[in-house]
Design a protein around this motif. Structure first.
Motif, short mmCIF file in Angstrom:
data_model
loop_
_atom_site.label_atom_id
_atom_site.label_comp_id
_atom_site.label_asym_id
_atom_site.label_seq_id
_atom_site.Cartn_x
_atom_site.Cartn_y
_atom_site.Cartn_z
N GLN A 1 9.96 0.07 -2.18
CA GLN A 1 10.70 0.63 -1.04
C GLN A 1 9.73 1.08 0.03
N ASP A 2 10.11 0.89 1.28
CA ASP A 2 9.28 1.37 2.39
C ASP A 2 10.13 1.53 3.64
N ARG A 3 10.39 2.77 4.02
CA ARG A 3 11.05 3.11 5.27
C ARG A 3 12.33 2.29 5.51
N GLY A 4 13.21 2.35 4.53
CA GLY A 4 14.51 1.69 4.67
C GLY A 4 14.52 0.23 4.30
N THR A 5 13.38 -0.32 3.88
CA THR A 5 13.33 -1.72 3.48
C THR A 5 12.92 -1.83 2.02
N GLN A 6 13.17 -3.00 1.45
CA GLN A 6 12.62 -3.37 0.14
C GLN A 6 12.04 -4.76 0.28
N ASN A 7 10.72 -4.85 0.12
CA ASN A 7 10.04 -6.13 0.29
C ASN A 7 9.21 -6.47 -0.94
N LEU A 8 8.69 -7.70 -0.93
CA LEU A 8 7.95 -8.23 -2.06
C LEU A 8 6.45 -8.14 -1.82
N TYR A 9 5.74 -7.68 -2.86
CA TYR A 9 4.29 -7.53 -2.82
C TYR A 9 3.68 -8.28 -4.01
N TYR A 10 2.36 -8.38 -3.97
CA TYR A 10 1.63 -9.00 -5.08
C TYR A 10 0.34 -8.23 -5.30
N VAL A 11 0.00 -7.97 -6.55
CA VAL A 11 -1.27 -7.31 -6.87
C VAL A 11 -1.97 -8.11 -7.96
N ASN A 12 -3.27 -8.39 -7.74
CA ASN A 12 -4.01 -9.11 -8.77
C ASN A 12 -4.60 -8.15 -9.79
N ARG A 13 -5.29 -8.67 -10.77
CA ARG A 13 -5.80 -7.82 -11.86
C ARG A 13 -6.87 -6.84 -11.38
N GLY B 1 12.97 14.32 1.38
CA GLY B 1 13.49 14.18 0.02
C GLY B 1 13.88 12.76 -0.30
N SER B 2 14.10 11.93 0.74
CA SER B 2 14.47 10.53 0.52
C SER B 2 13.29 9.75 -0.04
N SER B 3 13.58 8.69 -0.78
CA SER B 3 12.53 7.80 -1.27
C SER B 3 12.16 6.81 -0.18
N GLY B 4 11.02 6.14 -0.36
CA GLY B 4 10.59 5.14 0.60
C GLY B 4 9.60 5.63 1.64
N TYR B 5 9.19 6.92 1.53
CA TYR B 5 8.30 7.48 2.54
C TYR B 5 7.10 8.20 1.89
N GLY B 6 6.92 8.04 0.59
CA GLY B 6 5.77 8.62 -0.09
C GLY B 6 6.07 9.89 -0.84
N LYS B 7 5.09 10.32 -1.65
CA LYS B 7 5.27 11.48 -2.52
C LYS B 7 5.51 12.77 -1.73
N ALA B 8 4.72 12.99 -0.70
CA ALA B 8 4.82 14.25 0.04
C ALA B 8 6.20 14.39 0.69
N PHE B 9 6.70 13.32 1.28
CA PHE B 9 8.01 13.35 1.91
C PHE B 9 9.10 13.57 0.86
#
Length: 664
Positions: free
Chosen positions: A332-344, A479-487
């Motif tokens: 989640q990121d600022r009202g969106t849900q997108n696809l990411y990739y992380v290597n080993r 308090g909403s999700s998508g904006y990081g731990k502090a938010f």
């Protein structure tokens, strides 16, 4: 005829007239279109990548229920065909069969298998509890699944019941800390175990046992192990956000714990070569909002490596790539849900970064991607795209016929400043024929959670309100999700608190644009949104009317009646140690300030925010002679309308009719 009955009949007649009049305007998103609305979910590539199986849901208008079907199409979207009624389709490793869940004998949900070449389907379990989380073995000979066992009650109470006697059902014996769950009701008197059953049918074989709950099964590539998350400790029921990763050797039955830390470790995923296990987890914390990371460890266990430590966003799903070099994941990121990739090595790549919400993602051969995509004006549909070239190809259009000729309202995204220097994101839905020189009534619609997120996905209800002349404002307060731990943790031990200011600042921002009628401001929300709505009307009288849906109004009583004990830890101290915080944050304590006409709506079966929370607030409002009414939605749990389409329509219409009643 009693006055109460007369009142209900008159109101129902007005609602029906309202619905009939709305249906006459084909250019608007009228409420009757909800009966034609369809959804798609769980798309899965066949092992060879040539086909996609998916779940399709439509409304049975006569029987007031949703019907789930399994459909098949080629990977280019052609040759769509209905296969069978059911849900949760899963391909066999060789692509010749599809396992799925459907109603069967002797009762309830059972596992079935559909053969692609013959079109034949067969029930392969006949169990008394409902299977879930089905997973094929790598060789396709077995299917693993979760199911509650039938543990006997420790009580040995037997009455001398005469033969043929018609007695009431025996008492329900409860011994667990958490004994019921929303959407399920009272839990079986047992534990969630893992079983496996031959893919051509037979008796399920238990994989796990003991007085513990076990998570979804994950096979190792060689078929020798099943991995799962859970907590197999003596005091597991009393642990807070604590779980570990385990593996069980199928030949010996030996269970080995692979992770060892304070915190939650869950959703194990074995790499294609069987050498590594990826999983989600986070360290134990007293934060109310947490952000899980992707960890990597050897298959035998050992020191884990955090692959996403630099990503301060909540990860919703993950899957290994075809060669096991890394993992795809959705965040989640600022009202969106997108696809990411992380290597080993922990290098993160954005695959997509669009104004969209991607759900139900599945990675097929050659890392081809299928998902459900939704955006402001596009309801969820199946799309496919490539990792290197994310050009979306939409394969389904299940609501295009419903929306043909319909003018939807414009959706405007904006940011604004709130107290403490916080930046807040919000959206405005405007009527289809919006004129900035006119004045419109405003609905502030507040999301639940509170750790949840309004997104850029299509919102039928908001568009329907806009089609009826309302401007709809929805925001993601702190308090909403998508904006990081502090938010997310900005409301820790402060809920409700400054999130109230965030919402009021949003209303002020929209009013400043000049097209809102300040005499016709309305507020509503469900669950966490019901908490905030009831809090708002206890702190301001600026709204002409309010609709409080499935709220928490009294934290002191709520923590003992909701379906999860974790809510006891929402404040610094337990309520019997110091009840002051539970009471100070309870909207019920401010009901003496309320003058706003307030409608309350809650499902009769709600176990998350039980009906007693609504009843307490209703009785207090009624005692004070504040205009109020209580709508008790029949046969619904916490999500209103999840079981019966008509109930969603009732919720929308009652809400809007209440606002119209108090429009100035």
């Amino acid at each position: 005829m009693r006055m109460g009955v007369k009142f209900r009949l008159v109101w129902l007649w007005l609602l029906l007239l309202s619905l009939a009049s709305l249906a006459s305007d084909a250019s608007r998103l009228t409420l009757d279109k909800w009966l034609e609305w369809e959804t798609v979910s769980q798309p899965r590539f066949s092992p060879d990548g040539k086909y996609i199986v998916f779940q399709r849901r439509w409304t049975d208008k006569i029987n007031d229920r949703y019907v789930n079907e399994i459909w098949l199409m080629r990977s280019d979207g052609s040759n769509k065909q209905f296969l069978v009624k059911g849900s949760s389709p899963r391909w066999s490793p060789d692509g010749s069969r599809i396992a799925y869940l459907a109603k069967g004998e002797p009762k309830g949900t059972q596992i079935f298998v559909y053969w692609i070449d013959s079109g034949r389907h067969q029930q392969i379990t006949r169990v008394t509890q409902s299977p879930r989380n089905i997973a094929w073995s790598p060789d396709g000979t077995e299917i693993a699944f979760n199911m509650y066992d039938n543990s006997e009650s420790p009580w040995r109470v037997k009455l001398p019941r005469p033969e043929g006697a018609r007695w009431v059902d025996p008492p329900r014996v409860i011994t667990h800390l958490n004994y019921r769950r929303d959407r399920m009701g009272y839990l079986p008197n047992g534990y969630s175990q893992i079983y496996r059953v031959p893919a051509d049918g037979g008796t399920p074989i238990p994989v796990t046992s003991g007085p513990f709950n076990h998570g979804a099964p994950r096979w190792s590539p060689d078929g020798e192990f099943i991995l799962f998350s859970g907590l197999r400790t003596e005091d597991w029921e009393w642990e807070y956000r604590e779980s570990e990763i385990y593996r069980v050797h199928l030949k010996t039955g030996q269970i080995e714990q692979l992770t060892h830390r304070k915190g939650a470790d869950y959703n194990p995923q074995v790499s294609p070569d069987g050498k590594f296990i990826a999983y989600l987890g986070y360290d134990r914390t007293d934060d109310t909002y947490y952000v899980p990371d992707i960890y990597l460890m050897p298959f035998t266990g050992g020191a884990p490596k955090n692959l996403t430590a630099e990503l301060d966003r909540r990860i919703m799903w993950m899957q290994w790539d075809e060669k096991g070099k890394g993992l795809f994941f959705v965040a989640q990121d600022r009202g969106t849900q997108n696809l990411y990739y992380v290597n080993r090595d922990g290098k993160i790549l954005n695959i997509t970064s669009d104004q969209q919400v991607l759900t139900d993602v599945h990675i097929g051969p050659k890392d081809r991607i299928v998902a459900i995509q939704s955006s402001y004006w596009q309801p969820g549909d199946v799309v496919v795209f490539e990792k290197k070239r994310p050009n979306y190809r939409r394969l389904t259009a299940v609501n295009d016929d419903v929306l043909e000729g319909v003018r939807l309202g414009e959706v405007e995204q904006f940011w604004y400043d709130s107290v403490g220097g916080m930046k807040i994101q919000g959206w405005i839905v405007k009527p289809p024929d919006f004129d900035p020189n006119k004045k419109y009534p405003l609905i502030l619609y507040i999301h639940g959670g509170p750790h949840a997120m309004y997104s850029v996905s299509f919102k039928f209800e908001f568009q329907n309100h806009a089609a009826n002349g309302f401007v709809v404002l929805y925001t993601n307060p702190r308090g909403s999700s998508g904006y990081g731990k502090a938010f997310g943790n900005a409301i820790k031990n402060n809920y409700p608190g400054q999130d109230y200011d965030d919402l009021m600042k949003g209303v002020d921002e929209v009013i400043a644009r000049g097209y809102i009628d300040e005499n016709n401001l309305f507020v509503c929300g469900g669950s966490g949104g019901g908490v905030l709505t009831s809090w708002i009307i206890g702190h301001t009288d600026r709204f002409a009317a309010a609709v409080v849906m499935k709220p928490v109004t009294n934290w002191f009583s709520f923590v003992g009646t909701t379906d999860y004990h974790v809510w006891y830890y929402s404040f610094k101290k337990l309520p019997w140690e110091d009840p002051s915080e539970h009471l100070r944050r309870s909207p019920l304590m401010y009901v003496g300030n309320v003058t706003t006409p307030t409608l309350l709506i809650t499902g009769e079966k709600d176990l998350r925010t039980p009906m007693e929370q609504t009843e307490q607030y209703y009785r207090a409002l009624k005692l004070r002679k504040v205009d109020t009414a209580m709508i008790r939605i029949a046969d619904e749990y916490h999500p209103i309308g999840l079981r019966h389409p008509s109930n969603k329509m009732y919720q929308i219409l009652y809400l809007r009719e209440w606002f119209k009643k108090y429009m100035k």
